[in-house]
Design an enzyme around this catalytic site. Structure first.
Site, PDB file in Angstrom:
ATOM      1  N   GLY B  14     -10.504  13.209   3.143  1.00 13.82           N
ATOM      2  CA  GLY B  14      -9.944  12.707   4.318  1.00 13.82           C
ATOM      3  C   GLY B  14      -9.726  13.637   5.254  1.00 13.82           C
ATOM      4  N   TYR B  78     -16.265  12.354  -3.611  1.00 15.39           N
ATOM      5  CA  TYR B  78     -17.966  12.771  -4.048  1.00 15.39           C
ATOM      6  C   TYR B  78     -16.986  12.371  -5.555  1.00 15.39           C
ATOM      7  CZ  TYR B  78     -21.802  15.799  -5.968  1.00 15.39           C
ATOM      8  OH  TYR B  78     -22.762  16.756  -6.168  1.00 15.39           O
ATOM      9  N   GLY B 105      -5.689  17.303  -0.719  1.00 17.45           N
ATOM     10  CA  GLY B 105      -4.965  16.636  -1.415  1.00 17.45           C
ATOM     11  C   GLY B 105      -4.386  16.425  -3.071  1.00 17.45           C
ATOM     12  N   ASN B 106      -4.265  15.046  -3.198  1.00 18.74           N
ATOM     13  CA  ASN B 106      -4.134  15.583  -4.800  1.00 18.74           C
ATOM     14  C   ASN B 106      -5.421  15.631  -5.488  1.00 18.74           C
ATOM     15  OD1 ASN B 106      -1.378  14.772  -5.706  1.00 18.74           O
ATOM     16  ND2 ASN B 106      -1.175  12.692  -4.366  1.00 18.74           N
ATOM     17  N   GLY B 107      -6.765  15.143  -5.192  1.00 22.90           N
ATOM     18  CA  GLY B 107      -7.716  15.219  -5.609  1.00 22.90           C
ATOM     19  C   GLY B 107      -8.255  16.177  -5.981  1.00 22.90           C
ATOM     20  N   THR B 108      -8.384  16.845  -4.971  1.00 21.92           N
ATOM     21  CA  THR B 108      -8.668  18.559  -4.250  1.00 21.92           C
ATOM     22  C   THR B 108      -7.429  19.240  -5.250  1.00 21.92           C
ATOM     23  OG1 THR B 108      -9.022  18.231  -2.302  1.00 21.92           O
ATOM     24  CG2 THR B 108      -8.901  20.532  -3.090  1.00 21.92           C
ATOM     25  N   ASP B 136      -1.617  11.131   4.323  1.00 21.42           N
ATOM     26  CA  ASP B 136      -0.718  10.010   3.532  1.00 21.42           C
ATOM     27  C   ASP B 136       0.833  10.861   3.636  1.00 21.42           C
ATOM     28  OD1 ASP B 136      -2.808   8.517   4.086  1.00 21.42           O
ATOM     29  OD2 ASP B 136      -3.762   8.992   2.215  1.00 21.42           O
TER      30      ASP B 136
END
Lengths: 401, 401
Positions: B14, B78, B105-108, B136
């Site tokens: 996001g 994705y 963020g975390n996912g990245t 967040d």
């Protein structure tokens, strides 16, 4: 001066971020020798006899609200029936209050008018003055109403930035439907296009209550926008109805319909017809309360309109509303005048004029000075694509299919 | 210098209002002699080989986005599976790109770590650096992440002003439930209390995902708040679940749950149990995109964190994320350091620490400097009632009876 010795003032309807500024302007404009009563919670306070005499200390408290949103006397909605209007007049009479000033919108101007009529039929002398206020801008007999420009500013900046967010998310989400306030008029929704300066920029479509939306062409149009831009940012006023349908109501409270939900219906329609990821959201109460989005010009005008009411009160005007009348001179200029409450009532809810619907550029020229210095653009250098005229897609809805 | 000759940079997850500032900071920090490739639409661009070489003119375009929200390279969500990660490495290899920088963020951070591992197992030298970003604030190994403070500012001002609006409408509407972003952590919801300085002021209750909400005590507590104040302004994080229930999901797209809707469930519960007029609303995309609510400090830090990534890149650091480490010195001071991606991954999602939950005042002392000069209070003179400590009602939810 005896007639104006005791004055009651109240606030009614949905608050705005600047309605307290009008109240403070009014209080600042009053002469020293008056007894001021605050009517609590709108008309309800007139009926339940909830009025508070302001002394020096509570006036200080009141004046601290010039920069605070909401309505510090309490506002609210109330079913003000004929019987209750008589009760209200009797309550004023019991306190020997002969002047009533209310800050509000269409409903308030009608209520003041009825209070006047009821008082006359009861042989009670009652001076009434209305101070305009509405984020919806649906009040007649004035160029615009205090509260509108700040809400328009909030809407325009929100839509501009939410569209930028959607541009980045296009592989995940293709359509956003942003619902605005406005009741039966499209003023606020139209404001969403103020910052649209580049070809392809959002909002890509604006739906206003003045034009019913035909489902089939709507779906095709959104499809085309997504084909052209990869995304579609759609703004819809809460008062929009699908052709042949009616406005979507959240609920009915105290006899008044609370609109809301058309964006959700549009989301469902587009999801099922186009198979795209669609998100609908409502800009919510921030539109009318966000102090940090207040237009400084709106804030100033709200104060001045209140002060003018105090001046007219002293001059003995009655049954009037303060009106902001824009002059045709170069630049932004206006006069504050009085208009009969009856005229406001007869003209009724003020819709977007046809000329603004057919020529959005005229509308934005009209709107921009109301927001004044607060118009914050992206960095001056920033240009995504070539400048262009606003594509005002909504116009196509008029022709069904 | 050869290893860093070709660099790919992307944005993921996001967007925030300051993620482009980090990108510009990064670009500004790069030496002259590099070839920069922009990865379009997050990881998708790595997989589909959508990378664009930046020349002088497109770099100028990019730099115009320092003050523009969204993610100018395209971001999005994705499902980045192991197979696709291999494809991504091969795409970089085909272009001879040995450095990959992502803002996310975390996912990245997890994705970068996996890219590193995949590249190593393929004997391909790949330098990876992560630039933190999340509204967040659920990213570990950093005091806070750029993007959070601006979103926190938006939330705190919105709730402050929406509460003032509700105070005025109490005869019509008694409870407002305001839903915030935050995923599984309560950082953003907690920020709603920043401006609460007076007894009785809203928000009256904050619900965070760290503590499940038991229905029965929740209803009683809201009832008591309304009894005490006439109204209740409740803030709820999208990640909150009722005890024994699960989080409310809007939908699942590309394998990722989109949270949202707990405020609607709370509205229904309170309406049916208390018979009050309750409105729920979601603060929506404005939280992460409103440029006009950006904290100048957040904006500056986002830029600096990007620039630091360029510095570390030149120094040959790899498998690291830039971390903002606050010093204990008087006033607000911080250092930018590097932390191993693995550490970020192992620590996982960062929840509100217990100490902030038990001592909200400590949390607000921590938060306020992040917003800095942007903290706009009501007029200094304005005091509705006596100052008091924040009543952090949510704490009571922990004890379910």
């Amino acid at each position: 001066m005896n007639r104006m010795h005791k004055i009651a003032v109240g606030q009614a309807g949905g608050p705005t971020a600047v309605i307290n500024a009008s109240l403070v302007g009014f209080v600042d404009g009053l002469p020293e020798n008056v007894e001021l009563y605050g009517v609590m919670n709108g008309y309800q306070g007139l009926v339940l006899n909830e009025m508070e005499r302001f002394d020096r200390s509570s006036l200080e408290w009141l004046k601290q609200h010039r920069g605070v949103p909401g309505a510090c006397l309490g506002s609210g909605r109330y079913a003000f029936t004929s019987d209750l209007i008589v009760t209200a007049v009797l309550n004023l009479k019991a306190r020997d209050i002969h002047t009533l000033v209310f800050i509000g919108g269409n409903g308030t101007m009608a209520a003041l008018q009825k209070m006047s009529e009821a008082a006359a039929s009861m042989n009670y002398e009652l001076q009434t003055i209305g101070i305009p206020k509405t984020v919806d801008n649906d009040l007649s007999a004035t160029d615009h109403a205090p509260g509108y420009a700040s809400a328009a500013h909030f809407v325009s900046m929100s839509v501009r930035d939410i569209n930028k967010d959607l541009e980045a998310m296009r592989n995940f989400e293709q359509v956003r439907i942003i619902e605005t306030m406005g009741r039966n008029a499209g003023w606020l929704a139209m404001a969403a296009g103020l910052h649209k300066t580049c070809d392809g920029d959002g909002p890509h479509m604006i739906c206003i209550p003045e034009l019913a939306v035909a489902k089939e062409p709507f779906v095709r149009q959104v499809q085309n926008i997504v084909k052209d831009n990869g995304i579609a940012t759609i703004v819809v006023s809460e008062g929009v109805a699908f052709e042949g349908g009616s406005q979507v109501q959240r609920e009915v409270v105290n006899g008044r319909a609370v609109l809301g939900g058309i964006s959700t219906e549009m989301e469902q329609l587009l999801r099922s017809e186009l198979g795209l990821n669609v998100r609908s959201e409502n800009l919510g109460m921030n539109q009318r309360s966000a102090m940090w989005a207040v237009s400084s010009r709106d804030h100033q005008e709200a104060y001045e309109v209140g002060k003018q009411a105090a001046l007219y009160l002293e001059k003995g005007y009655s049954n009037v509303m303060i009106s902001i009348q824009r002059s045709d001179a170069i630049g932004y200029n206006y006069d504050l005048k009085s208009v009969p409450l009856e005229q406001v009532f007869i003209l009724g809810e003020r819709m977007l004029p046809e000329t603004f619907i057919s020529n959005p550029a005229d509308f934005y020229s009209w709107l921009e000075p109301l927001i004044g210095d607060q118009v914050r653009r992206y960095p001056p250098a920033w240009k995504r694509r070539k400048p262009h005229d606003l594509k005002y897609h909504k116009l196509e809805f008029g022709r069904s299919q």
